[in-house]
Scaffold this motif. Sequence first.
Motif, short mmCIF file in Angstrom:
data_model
loop_
_atom_site.label_atom_id
_atom_site.label_comp_id
_atom_site.label_asym_id
_atom_site.label_seq_id
_atom_site.Cartn_x
_atom_site.Cartn_y
_atom_site.Cartn_z
N ALA A 289 0.91 -1.28 0.09
CA ALA A 289 -0.22 0.02 -0.03
C ALA A 289 0.86 1.23 0.06
O ALA A 289 2.23 1.09 0.31
CB ALA A 289 -0.82 -0.15 1.27
N ALA A 290 0.30 2.50 -0.33
CA ALA A 290 0.87 3.68 -0.18
C ALA A 290 0.85 4.05 1.15
O ALA A 290 -0.36 4.62 1.47
CB ALA A 290 0.19 4.73 -1.10
N ASN A 291 1.97 3.83 2.10
CA ASN A 291 1.90 4.17 3.39
C ASN A 291 1.74 5.77 3.65
O ASN A 291 2.53 6.48 3.17
CB ASN A 291 2.97 3.29 4.24
CG ASN A 291 3.00 3.61 5.70
OD1 ASN A 291 2.80 4.72 6.33
ND2 ASN A 291 3.26 2.42 6.32
N ALA A 292 0.86 6.39 4.19
CA ALA A 292 0.68 7.73 4.60
C ALA A 292 1.85 8.32 5.18
O ALA A 292 2.34 9.78 5.10
CB ALA A 292 -0.54 8.14 5.13
N ARG B 266 -2.31 2.12 -8.65
CA ARG B 266 -3.22 1.01 -8.40
C ARG B 266 -3.01 0.40 -7.08
O ARG B 266 -3.16 -0.92 -7.12
CB ARG B 266 -3.37 0.10 -9.35
CG ARG B 266 -4.04 0.77 -10.99
CD ARG B 266 -4.02 -0.23 -12.16
NE ARG B 266 -4.20 0.53 -13.22
CZ ARG B 266 -4.59 -0.14 -14.31
NH1 ARG B 266 -4.67 -1.59 -14.35
NH2 ARG B 266 -5.00 0.54 -15.31
N LEU B 267 -2.88 1.17 -6.00
CA LEU B 267 -2.40 0.74 -4.50
C LEU B 267 -3.60 1.29 -3.87
O LEU B 267 -4.15 2.29 -4.09
CB LEU B 267 -1.11 1.03 -4.28
CG LEU B 267 0.17 0.54 -4.72
CD1 LEU B 267 1.55 1.25 -4.63
CD2 LEU B 267 0.20 -0.98 -4.40
N PRO B 268 -3.77 0.60 -2.59
CA PRO B 268 -4.63 1.29 -1.75
C PRO B 268 -3.69 2.18 -0.70
O PRO B 268 -2.21 2.21 -0.94
CB PRO B 268 -5.03 0.24 -0.58
CG PRO B 268 -4.01 -1.15 -0.81
CD PRO B 268 -3.25 -0.85 -2.47
N VAL B 269 -4.27 3.11 -0.07
CA VAL B 269 -3.56 4.06 1.09
C VAL B 269 -3.93 3.35 2.24
O VAL B 269 -4.98 2.83 2.53
CB VAL B 269 -4.08 5.50 0.84
CG1 VAL B 269 -3.61 6.40 2.11
CG2 VAL B 269 -4.19 6.24 -0.51
N TYR B 270 -2.67 3.21 3.05
CA TYR B 270 -2.82 2.75 4.36
C TYR B 270 -2.43 3.70 5.39
O TYR B 270 -1.32 4.50 5.31
CB TYR B 270 -1.46 1.66 4.19
CG TYR B 270 -1.67 0.85 5.86
CD1 TYR B 270 -2.73 0.54 6.38
CD2 TYR B 270 -0.38 0.97 6.50
CE1 TYR B 270 -2.69 -0.04 7.74
CE2 TYR B 270 -0.09 0.33 7.94
CZ TYR B 270 -1.43 -0.38 8.67
OH TYR B 270 -1.37 -0.71 9.66
#
Length: 693
Positions: A282-285, A313-317
């Motif tokens: 994921a895209a770690n905030a 195309r990743l989720p945000v975490y």
Amino acid sequence: MPPRRAASRAAIRAASRAAAGAPSRRAVPARVAAARAAAVLAALTASALGFGALGAGAAEALPAAADPAAPTAVTRAALDPALAEGRGARVDFAEQEAENAATSGTVIGPDRTAYSLPAEASGRKAVKLTPGQYVEFTLPAAADAVTVRYSLPDAPAGGGITAPLDVTVNGKNRRSMTLTSQYSWLYNQYPFSNDPQAGLLHPDWWITECGCVPAATTPAPVIAKPFRPTHMYDEQRLLLGRTYRAGDKVRLTVPAGSPAAWTVIDLLDSQRVGAPHVEAAAANALLFGADPTGRRDSADAIDRAIAFAKRHRLPVYLPPGTYQVSRHIIVDGVTITGAGSWYTTVKGKGVGFYGREAADGGSRGVHLSRFAIEGDVRERVDTDQVNGVGGAMSDSTIDSLYIHHTKVGLWFDGPMSNVKVTRNVITDQIADGLNFHTGVTDSLVQDNFVRNTGDDGLAMWAEKTTNARNTFDHNTVQSPTLANGIAIYGGADTTVTANLVADPVREGSALHVGSRFGAEPFTGSLRIDGNTTVRSGTYELNWNIGLGAIWFYALDRSIDQADIQVTGNSFLDSTYNAIMLVSDWPVKDKVRIENVHFKDVRVDGTGTSVVSARVAGSASFENVDARNVGAVGVNNCGSFNFPATGSEFTLVDRGGNDGGGTTGPWLAGWELPNTITCDDRPPVVAPPAPSPW
């Protein structure tokens, strides 16, 4: 989330006759604003003075059942869980009422009178503690987290206070919670005031307390202050630091030096939260500059994480932490997940996750899960866009959020379609819990737990554009302080199934079908199936009458185009009526309610009647069984014209309608063909507590 106005002059004149009342209307909320200016969450440092016994309600001795050695009963909406089996949200916590626990304090209630602390408590009882007193719960299962629902006094000039509460388990491992009443205590008439000493906001409105319009009354009536205190409770969550076993004892103690004159404990929810969720791919905030300590604003960093995630195309975490966000995060085509709502909190004044406006095409493919949204809303301003989730989001999911202290938990402005709102906890809202507003279609609200809203818990409002094919299923709504647990305002092919609704306080009830607020007509079908209501059928402030646990209201137009099936529902311990069909005096000869069919319904306890009809039209009844009915089974006033031919409302007996009360079988004779049995305000006989059928 309707703005509420006083009765029309015509209705005021009619009040002394029979059905005078105060229609309400809905204001159109403002469109989604652009990014709001940043503001830091205010520190909880209000005065430590209180109102003493304001709203404390009646007190009674400690129940004998609350033996310190006895286990604390587990309830659902203050009911034996067997009475709500298969209904309501399937949650991962256990509810225990303070009045069933061991305590050195005083049980307050039962009392269903608006503006009192017992009335807004779950089960209409709570425990009042003074400094040095405690209430102790025995855990029913392993738990590492608790939620405490409580009330503190307001400050003398409003604004709330803070006060400590000590938490120990088995007499050890003391932790201190800082409770606050800064998000509680509203007063006066809509849209309410935070000032307990304010004069009437609308002196030209009908006031039930004096039976008058104050501005037109000579001499002017004296209105006690604070006037109509409400929204008295709040809740706070606490991680215990380790997992405790079933049988361990959680004690809540008000320290001897507490600045609060009293602390009321309503209930304890306990659960096992477990370890934080980790989303590795994921895209770690944090990598984009988000601050998990909450000291710096993280809105821009979350925006950067969203942009990166969409490109790749990743989720945000959002890892464990508290992220300050003081504006809307605009979401479209993105997944945002946290470590769990107990570990990841997005917090701030104006915080919200919003889809694009429907007029701009709306958003699609938004998926929000596993975090908390903690707002800072302390007053009701309907034009403010300070909701937890908002805008238009088609083909989207909202799952496992905790939404607290926002104006409305989730307010969707359509047209939009295919949104699924599941397994969320929505508490302590100034207005609605959730509202499907204008052209929301093919959407589902399921397994959500909603408590202490300042307006409808769950609503569908088909204003200007109809809603269609939406479902509210297996949700729990507890203690809305104003309006209804579940309300449907127009729409087509709507389903309301297997919900549990408890303890509405005033100007609404558990289940509501309303042709009002400019809603489009009811068309197609409306299925209300397998729901349970308890301690509903409330007092309507403006009409000065009791409502039904389920009530149909024809105001803007007739309710006569849809096939309405009310089947398999249980109406338990209704304060007034179980079922009501009503119109307002100015339109009583213009509107009707038709095509409503009740089947396989159980009514266990009414303060007055099983059915109250105050409108023209008809309804059919089949296998509607009743017991512990406090007044005549049918209170049929029709349209209050009292023609010699009988009431303008007809009850159709399709057989199997059994039981009743002291007046005999509840339906027998009253439907032949439409006997007038009109008692505008019958005496209320409190029913016994519900029990297995």
